[in-house]
Design a protein around this motif. Sequence first.
Motif, PDB file in Angstrom:
ATOM      1  N   ASP A   1       0.804  -1.217   0.000  1.00 35.44           N
ATOM      2  CA  ASP A   1       0.000   0.000   0.000  1.00 35.44           C
ATOM      3  C   ASP A   1       0.840   1.270   0.000  1.00 35.44           C
ATOM      4  O   ASP A   1       0.582   2.188  -0.749  1.00 35.44           O
ATOM      5  N   SER A   2       1.825   1.348   0.875  1.00 40.53           N
ATOM      6  CA  SER A   2       2.635   2.562   0.963  1.00 40.53           C
ATOM      7  C   SER A   2       4.030   2.231   1.466  1.00 40.53           C
ATOM      8  O   SER A   2       4.300   2.283   2.650  1.00 40.53           O
ATOM      9  N   PRO A   3       4.945   1.859   0.540  1.00 35.76           N
ATOM     10  CA  PRO A   3       6.273   1.443   0.971  1.00 35.76           C
ATOM     11  C   PRO A   3       7.049   2.523   1.712  1.00 35.76           C
ATOM     12  O   PRO A   3       7.966   2.222   2.440  1.00 35.76           O
ATOM     13  N   SER A   4       6.686   3.765   1.557  1.00 38.05           N
ATOM     14  CA  SER A   4       7.410   4.817   2.283  1.00 38.05           C
ATOM     15  C   SER A   4       6.550   5.383   3.403  1.00 38.05           C
ATOM     16  O   SER A   4       6.742   6.500   3.840  1.00 38.05           O
ATOM     17  N   GLY A   5       5.594   4.589   3.892  1.00 42.32           N
ATOM     18  CA  GLY A   5       4.676   5.033   4.940  1.00 42.32           C
ATOM     19  C   GLY A   5       5.341   5.148   6.291  1.00 42.32           C
ATOM     20  O   GLY A   5       6.561   5.238   6.416  1.00 42.32           O
ATOM     21  N   THR A   6       4.532   5.112   7.320  1.00 42.30           N
ATOM     22  CA  THR A   6       5.004   5.344   8.678  1.00 42.30           C
ATOM     23  C   THR A   6       5.940   4.257   9.197  1.00 42.30           C
ATOM     24  O   THR A   6       6.654   4.486  10.159  1.00 42.30           O
ATOM     25  N   LEU A   7       5.942   3.090   8.567  1.00 45.99           N
ATOM     26  CA  LEU A   7       6.815   2.010   9.031  1.00 45.99           C
ATOM     27  C   LEU A   7       8.224   2.101   8.449  1.00 45.99           C
ATOM     28  O   LEU A   7       9.102   1.337   8.854  1.00 45.99           O
ATOM     29  N   GLY A   8       8.463   2.977   7.516  1.00 48.35           N
ATOM     30  CA  GLY A   8       9.795   3.110   6.928  1.00 48.35           C
ATOM     31  C   GLY A   8      10.267   1.795   6.336  1.00 48.35           C
ATOM     32  O   GLY A   8       9.568   1.168   5.560  1.00 48.35           O
ATOM     33  N   THR A   9      11.437   1.345   6.762  1.00 45.97           N
ATOM     34  CA  THR A   9      12.020   0.118   6.220  1.00 45.97           C
ATOM     35  C   THR A   9      11.699  -1.120   7.055  1.00 45.97           C
ATOM     36  O   THR A   9      12.212  -2.194   6.779  1.00 45.97           O
ATOM     37  N   VAL A  10      10.840  -0.981   8.059  1.00 44.20           N
ATOM     38  CA  VAL A  10      10.517  -2.116   8.930  1.00 44.20           C
ATOM     39  C   VAL A  10      10.011  -3.319   8.125  1.00 44.20           C
ATOM     40  O   VAL A  10      10.496  -4.435   8.336  1.00 44.20           O
ATOM     41  N   PRO A  11       9.065  -3.164   7.193  1.00 38.62           N
ATOM     42  CA  PRO A  11       8.582  -4.359   6.489  1.00 38.62           C
ATOM     43  C   PRO A  11       9.676  -5.114   5.744  1.00 38.62           C
ATOM     44  O   PRO A  11       9.767  -6.340   5.856  1.00 38.62           O
ATOM     45  N   GLU A  12      10.517  -4.397   5.010  1.00 41.10           N
ATOM     46  CA  GLU A  12      11.580  -5.073   4.259  1.00 41.10           C
ATOM     47  C   GLU A  12      12.553  -5.782   5.193  1.00 41.10           C
ATOM     48  O   GLU A  12      12.963  -6.911   4.946  1.00 41.10           O
TER      49      GLU A  12
END
Length: 165
Positions: free
Chosen positions: A65-76
């Motif tokens: 949905d939003s790779p530069s969202g509030t989680l930053g690089t956490v998902p990757e």
Amino acid sequence: MLGAAAPTATKDTMPHHDDPRESDEGLTPSSPSARYQTLRRWTLSTADGIRTVRQQLRAELGLGDSPSGTLGTVPERMILVASELAANAIEHGRPPTIVTLGRDGSRYLLEVADHDPYSVPVLAGHRAPGAGGFGLQIARRVGQDVGWYTTGTTKHIWVTFSPHD
């Protein structure tokens, strides 16, 4: 909470060869905080299930949905660590492997368990390229805190992530 702080490294500064973070020493046993609420759990018997975990983590963390969202690089970072630790558990532990995602506010907990409570996790030190064993090193580099503990039947490796790391 006990655990090792994630070391920082850039292209210009790599850990020195005598750095204890680069040794074959084990992690200090510790448990993560009990404040994390379980969001999702996966049970794997083979490495084929790792792809499903990666895909569902991407969806759970909203990476599409939003790779530069509030989680930053956490998902990757979390997907990388989940892949590495699950592969280690499948290869070196006893099945089934259980991957759990937890959350406390903006902090996340990734925990990978296998059913070999008698083996101690060991950090890969100076090994030849391709020799393997770097899953815990990756977790320490890209996670916030890393630890492990055992119960009567399982060994758990845990890593925390925060978008504010």
